[in-house]
Structures are given as structure tokens and as C-alpha cells.
Design a protein around this motif. Structure first.
Motif, PDB file in Angstrom:
ATOM      1  N   ARG A 179      -1.118   8.514  -7.192  1.00  0.00           N
ATOM      2  CA  ARG A 179       0.266   8.303  -7.625  1.00  0.00           C
ATOM      3  C   ARG A 179       0.734   6.969  -7.084  1.00  0.00           C
ATOM      4  NH1 ARG A 179       3.799  11.875  -3.600  1.00  0.00           N
ATOM      5  NH2 ARG A 179       2.725  11.369  -1.687  1.00  0.00           N
ATOM      6  N   GLY A 180       1.785   6.435  -7.676  1.00  0.00           N
ATOM      7  CA  GLY A 180       2.271   5.151  -7.183  1.00  0.00           C
ATOM      8  C   GLY A 180       3.548   4.729  -7.864  1.00  0.00           C
ATOM      9  N   TYR A 181       4.203   3.735  -7.280  1.00  0.00           N
ATOM     10  CA  TYR A 181       5.360   3.136  -7.946  1.00  0.00           C
ATOM     11  C   TYR A 181       5.466   1.672  -7.556  1.00  0.00           C
ATOM     12  CZ  TYR A 181       8.106   3.581  -3.623  1.00  0.00           C
ATOM     13  OH  TYR A 181       8.544   3.476  -2.347  1.00  0.00           O
ATOM     14  N   ILE A 182       6.189   0.946  -8.401  1.00  0.00           N
ATOM     15  CA  ILE A 182       6.396  -0.473  -8.157  1.00  0.00           C
ATOM     16  C   ILE A 182       7.878  -0.757  -8.285  1.00  0.00           C
ATOM     17  CG2 ILE A 182       5.846  -1.020 -10.593  1.00  0.00           C
ATOM     18  CD1 ILE A 182       4.617  -3.697  -9.500  1.00  0.00           C
ATOM     19  N   ASP A 183       8.388  -1.557  -7.370  1.00  0.00           N
ATOM     20  CA  ASP A 183       9.781  -1.959  -7.395  1.00  0.00           C
ATOM     21  C   ASP A 183      10.032  -2.738  -8.690  1.00  0.00           C
ATOM     22  OD1 ASP A 183      12.124  -3.448  -7.086  1.00  0.00           O
ATOM     23  OD2 ASP A 183      11.958  -3.321  -4.910  1.00  0.00           O
ATOM     24  N   GLY A 184      11.047  -2.321  -9.435  1.00  0.00           N
ATOM     25  CA  GLY A 184      11.320  -2.934 -10.739  1.00  0.00           C
ATOM     26  C   GLY A 184      11.533  -4.432 -10.686  1.00  0.00           C
ATOM     27  N   SER A 185      12.044  -4.935  -9.566  1.00  0.00           N
ATOM     28  CA  SER A 185      12.341  -6.363  -9.486  1.00  0.00           C
ATOM     29  C   SER A 185      11.077  -7.191  -9.254  1.00  0.00           C
ATOM     30  CB  SER A 185      13.331  -6.631  -8.352  1.00  0.00           C
ATOM     31  OG  SER A 185      12.698  -6.372  -7.114  1.00  0.00           O
ATOM     32  N   ALA A 186       9.970  -6.505  -9.013  1.00  0.00           N
ATOM     33  CA  ALA A 186       8.758  -7.236  -8.633  1.00  0.00           C
ATOM     34  C   ALA A 186       8.165  -8.039  -9.786  1.00  0.00           C
ATOM     35  CB  ALA A 186       7.708  -6.272  -8.109  1.00  0.00           C
ATOM     36  N   GLU A 187       8.351  -7.565 -11.019  1.00  0.00           N
ATOM     37  CA  GLU A 187       7.731  -8.186 -12.183  1.00  0.00           C
ATOM     38  C   GLU A 187       6.234  -8.413 -11.964  1.00  0.00           C
ATOM     39  OE1 GLU A 187       9.931 -11.651 -13.210  1.00  0.00           O
ATOM     40  OE2 GLU A 187      11.710 -10.486 -13.699  1.00  0.00           O
ATOM     41  N   ALA A 198       6.092  -7.315  -0.586  1.00  0.00           N
ATOM     42  CA  ALA A 198       5.963  -8.735  -0.882  1.00  0.00           C
ATOM     43  C   ALA A 198       7.227  -9.474  -0.454  1.00  0.00           C
ATOM     44  CB  ALA A 198       5.683  -8.917  -2.364  1.00  0.00           C
ATOM     45  N   GLY A 199       7.139 -10.785  -0.487  1.00  0.00           N
ATOM     46  CA  GLY A 199       8.230 -11.601   0.039  1.00  0.00           C
ATOM     47  C   GLY A 199       9.359 -11.804  -0.954  1.00  0.00           C
ATOM     48  N   GLU A 200      10.116 -12.866  -0.749  1.00  0.00           N
ATOM     49  CA  GLU A 200      11.295 -13.167  -1.563  1.00  0.00           C
ATOM     50  C   GLU A 200      10.939 -13.310  -3.041  1.00  0.00           C
ATOM     51  OE1 GLU A 200      14.565 -16.379  -0.786  1.00  0.00           O
ATOM     52  OE2 GLU A 200      13.488 -15.962   1.078  1.00  0.00           O
ATOM     53  N   ASN A 201      11.872 -12.909  -3.912  1.00  0.00           N
ATOM     54  CA  ASN A 201      11.673 -12.981  -5.374  1.00  0.00           C
ATOM     55  C   ASN A 201      10.448 -12.209  -5.833  1.00  0.00           C
ATOM     56  OD1 ASN A 201      13.882 -14.682  -5.593  1.00  0.00           O
ATOM     57  ND2 ASN A 201      12.605 -16.450  -5.124  1.00  0.00           N
ATOM     58  N   SER A 202      10.067 -11.256  -5.042  1.00  0.00           N
ATOM     59  CA  SER A 202       8.887 -10.468  -5.325  1.00  0.00           C
ATOM     60  C   SER A 202       9.291  -9.043  -4.978  1.00  0.00           C
ATOM     61  CB  SER A 202       7.806 -11.074  -4.456  1.00  0.00           C
ATOM     62  OG  SER A 202       6.576 -10.699  -4.804  1.00  0.00           O
ATOM     63  N   GLY A 203       8.431  -8.088  -5.042  1.00  0.00           N
ATOM     64  CA  GLY A 203       8.895  -6.729  -4.797  1.00  0.00           C
ATOM     65  C   GLY A 203       7.978  -5.916  -3.930  1.00  0.00           C
ATOM     66  N   SER A 204       8.031  -4.605  -4.093  1.00  0.00           N
ATOM     67  CA  SER A 204       7.163  -3.754  -3.297  1.00  0.00           C
ATOM     68  C   SER A 204       6.405  -2.791  -4.216  1.00  0.00           C
ATOM     69  CB  SER A 204       7.976  -2.984  -2.263  1.00  0.00           C
ATOM     70  OG  SER A 204       8.900  -2.154  -2.909  1.00  0.00           O
ATOM     71  N   VAL A 205       5.210  -2.453  -3.786  1.00  0.00           N
ATOM     72  CA  VAL A 205       4.374  -1.520  -4.535  1.00  0.00           C
ATOM     73  C   VAL A 205       3.824  -0.508  -3.544  1.00  0.00           C
ATOM     74  CG1 VAL A 205       2.564  -1.340  -6.284  1.00  0.00           C
ATOM     75  CG2 VAL A 205       3.516  -3.584  -5.746  1.00  0.00           C
ATOM     76  N   SER A 206       3.729   0.722  -3.947  1.00  0.00           N
ATOM     77  CA  SER A 206       3.148   1.726  -3.069  1.00  0.00           C
ATOM     78  C   SER A 206       2.272   2.669  -3.890  1.00  0.00           C
ATOM     79  CB  SER A 206       4.276   2.513  -2.389  1.00  0.00           C
ATOM     80  OG  SER A 206       3.711   3.477  -1.537  1.00  0.00           O
ATOM     81  N   VAL A 207       1.049   2.885  -3.418  1.00  0.00           N
ATOM     82  CA  VAL A 207       0.180   3.866  -4.076  1.00  0.00           C
ATOM     83  C   VAL A 207      -0.385   4.795  -3.016  1.00  0.00           C
ATOM     84  CG1 VAL A 207      -0.471   2.165  -5.831  1.00  0.00           C
ATOM     85  CG2 VAL A 207      -2.029   2.626  -3.963  1.00  0.00           C
ATOM     86  N   SER A 208      -0.645   6.036  -3.393  1.00  0.00           N
ATOM     87  CA  SER A 208      -1.306   6.933  -2.459  1.00  0.00           C
ATOM     88  C   SER A 208      -2.139   7.938  -3.219  1.00  0.00           C
ATOM     89  CB  SER A 208      -0.288   7.614  -1.541  1.00  0.00           C
ATOM     90  OG  SER A 208       0.589   8.388  -2.287  1.00  0.00           O
ATOM     91  N   GLY A 209      -3.027   8.564  -2.481  1.00  0.00           N
ATOM     92  CA  GLY A 209      -3.912   9.531  -3.119  1.00  0.00           C
ATOM     93  C   GLY A 209      -4.610  10.361  -2.064  1.00  0.00           C
ATOM     94  N   ASP A 210      -5.358  11.361  -2.526  1.00  0.00           N
ATOM     95  CA  ASP A 210      -6.033  12.235  -1.576  1.00  0.00           C
ATOM     96  C   ASP A 210      -7.510  12.389  -1.937  1.00  0.00           C
ATOM     97  OD1 ASP A 210      -6.163  14.079  -3.677  1.00  0.00           O
ATOM     98  OD2 ASP A 210      -4.285  15.036  -3.074  1.00  0.00           O
ATOM     99  N   VAL A 211      -8.165  13.205  -1.150  1.00  0.00           N
ATOM    100  CA  VAL A 211      -9.607  13.361  -1.275  1.00  0.00           C
ATOM    101  C   VAL A 211      -9.997  13.960  -2.640  1.00  0.00           C
ATOM    102  CG1 VAL A 211      -9.730  15.655  -0.213  1.00  0.00           C
ATOM    103  CG2 VAL A 211     -11.637  14.049   0.095  1.00  0.00           C
TER     104      VAL A 211
END
Ligand SMILES: [Zn+2]
Length: 274
Positions: free
Chosen positions: A87-95, A69-82
Motif C-alpha cells: 500500500r502507499g500514498y503520495i502527497d498531491g503537491s509532489a507532482e 522530499a524538499g521544497e516544491n516537492s512532496g512526500s511519498v510513503s509505501v509499506s508492505g508485509d511478508v
């Protein structure tokens, strides 16, 4: 409770998925100790990831969704398999905010090379961004309604409904899907009250009778391990690892997905190169 219910509706012209991801959402919150807003965004994206993982066919299939995501926002990532290990995580600053920026999807379904699709974020709402992604990147009309509700540290409910038009679906069917999507209210409240199968009955009783369907149980499960991390470290070369030991006393590798720290001392590093 975790459930993925899948079936075909409207004369097999539309694939329907109904997800209860309450257990996955709770695990994600607990592992990362998230505030409710961030936990909600991660849970909703994990629900979308679980849907996509449920569409994989190859025994080695895997999918990941990354949101930068852009400024004042964060990043999120999720992944999975068949196997629907998610599993996933979110950048703490993302709120939990998803303003601006891009979403990238990588699907490896056993073909020669993985499929990569991307789109701009159009909204703070995970469902709207996913619909936009399917529209722009995969060009498949898809209705996505995902939601998660937290009460402090407890996930009250998380889940979603996804309707995807199959090739050759008629304009009448497309219109019926639009109409049905407009009827869907608060999905988290529906999941909390009825569960996945109850949601199917509430909205699709007329369309699912007598059709083949299946139910699977997704779960939050990271695929990291000490032996995988060891193999990764070995590719860095002995000299570099010994430098880190000299400077920091140990080599520490942190898995963002499950919040596990793997620590390697000088003896461990020696063993790697035996
Ligand atoms: Zn891990």
C-alpha cells in the motif's frame, strides 16, 4: 498482472528479483486518482517496497519506505508485509518529484527491534535513490532498475529488476553484475512486452537455468479495518472523542493508504467504552 520472481544467479553469489507490479501501480493510481507523474513515482517506490517485502523472513515481517522530499516537492510513503500486501500514498503537491530531502526505511523482521536506515535523496530517479540507500545505509552493493509507464489513467507497465550481491561475492561477479545492469534498457517497455518471466529469459537465460527459483503474486491491499481504527480511537479516551462529536457531529478517520473514511457517531463511541 503482479509477479515477483526470485532466484540466485552467478554461482549463488547474487540474488535476482524481477518484478511485474503493473496491477499494483494501476490500483494505486485508481485509489488515489493520481496524475501520471505522481502515479509513476508512487508505482516505482511501491515496486522497491515490494522487492524489500519479498526479502522479509519473519511471519510478522513488515517494511516501510518514507520519502520526505524538499521544497516544491512532496512526500511519498509505501509499506508492505511478508505476504506482499502493499500500500502507499503520495502527497498531491509532489507532482512526482523527489528533489532534496531524505528517504527512511523501517524493516521489522521479527528481531528485537526494527531496523531503521536512512539516506539523502541524490536524484529525481527512484532507482538511483534506492541504489544509494543500499550503498550508504545497508552497505550492500545493489543494482536497482525500477520503472513505471502511464498512458493517461492507464498503467501500461510497472516493474523492476534488482540484483543484490551476497556476502562473499567475488570481484569478478561484481564486475559481471555491473556489465549486466548496463545492458538493461527500458524496464517498463520490457515488462509490457515480455512480463516478469520473459524479462528473466531476456537478460538472465544463461544464469538461471537449473537454479531454484520461486514466483509469488504481490498485491495492493491495505491492512486497515474498522475494528483496528476503533481500537486506536479507544486509546484517545472518551472525553476527547465526545468533544469531537460535539464540535463536528461525528468522528471521522481517513486512511491515507486506501482512501477510506471511517465514521463514528455518538452511539459508536458509546459502544467503544462499554
Ligand atoms: Zn486503509
Amino acid at each position: 498482472m503482479n509477479r515477483l520472481y526470485k532466484t540466485l544467479i552467478y554461482d549463488k553469489q547474487v540474488s535476482l528479483s524481477v518484478l511485474d507490479t503493473t496491477g499494483i501501480a494501476q490500483d494505486a493510481r485508481d485509489i488515489h486518482r493520481l496524475a501520471p507523474a505522481a502515479a509513476k513515482t508512487l508505482a516505482e517506490l511501491l515496486t522497491c517496497g515490494t522487492y524489500m517485502a519479498g526479502c522479509l523472513k519473519s511471519p510478522k515481517g513488515a517494511v516501510s519506505i518514507t520519502v520526505k522530499a524538499g521544497e516544491n516537492s512532496g512526500s511519498v510513503s509505501v509499506s508492505g508485509d511478508v505476504d506482499l500486501h502493499m500500500r502507499g500514498y503520495i502527497d498531491g503537491s509532489a507532482e512526482g518529484r523527489l528533489c532534496g530531502g531524505f528517504m527512511t526505511v523501517v524493516k521489522d523482521d521479527g528481531f528485537f527491534r526494527p531496523f531503521t536506515g536512512a539516506c539523502e535523496l541524490v536524484s529525481d530517479d527512484v532507482s538511483k535513490n534506492m541504489e544509494h540507500y543500499f550503498d550508504i545505509s545497508e552497505q550492500i552493493p545493489t543494482k536497482v532498475r525500477v520503472a513505471a509507464k502511464f498512458d493517461g489513467e492507464k498503467c501500461v507497465a510497472a516493474g523492476g529488476i534488482v540484483m543484490q550481491l551476497l556476502p562473499g561475492a567475488s570481484p569478478n561477479t561484481a564486475a559481471a553484475v555491473e556489465k549486466k545492469a548496463a545492458l538493461i534498457g527500458d524496464v517498463a517497455a520490457d515488462i509490457a512486452a515480455l512480463g516478469a518471466e520473459g524479462v528473466v529469459k531476456k537478460y538472465f537465460a544463461g544464469e538461471t537455468e537449473g537454479t531454484y527459483s520461486y514466483i509469488t503474486e504481490p498485491q495492493y491491499k491495505c491492512n486497515c479495518s474498522r475494528s483496528k481504527i476503533s481500537a486506536l480511537l479507544a486509546t484517545m479516551g472518551r472525553a476527547e472523542l465526545e468533544d469531537i462529536i460535539k464540535e463536528q457531529g461525528e468522528v471521522s478517520v481517513h486512511c491515507h493508504y486506501c482512501n477510506t473514511a471511517y465514521k463514528f457517531g455518538s452511539e459508536d463511541i458509546e459502544k467503544l467504552f462499554k
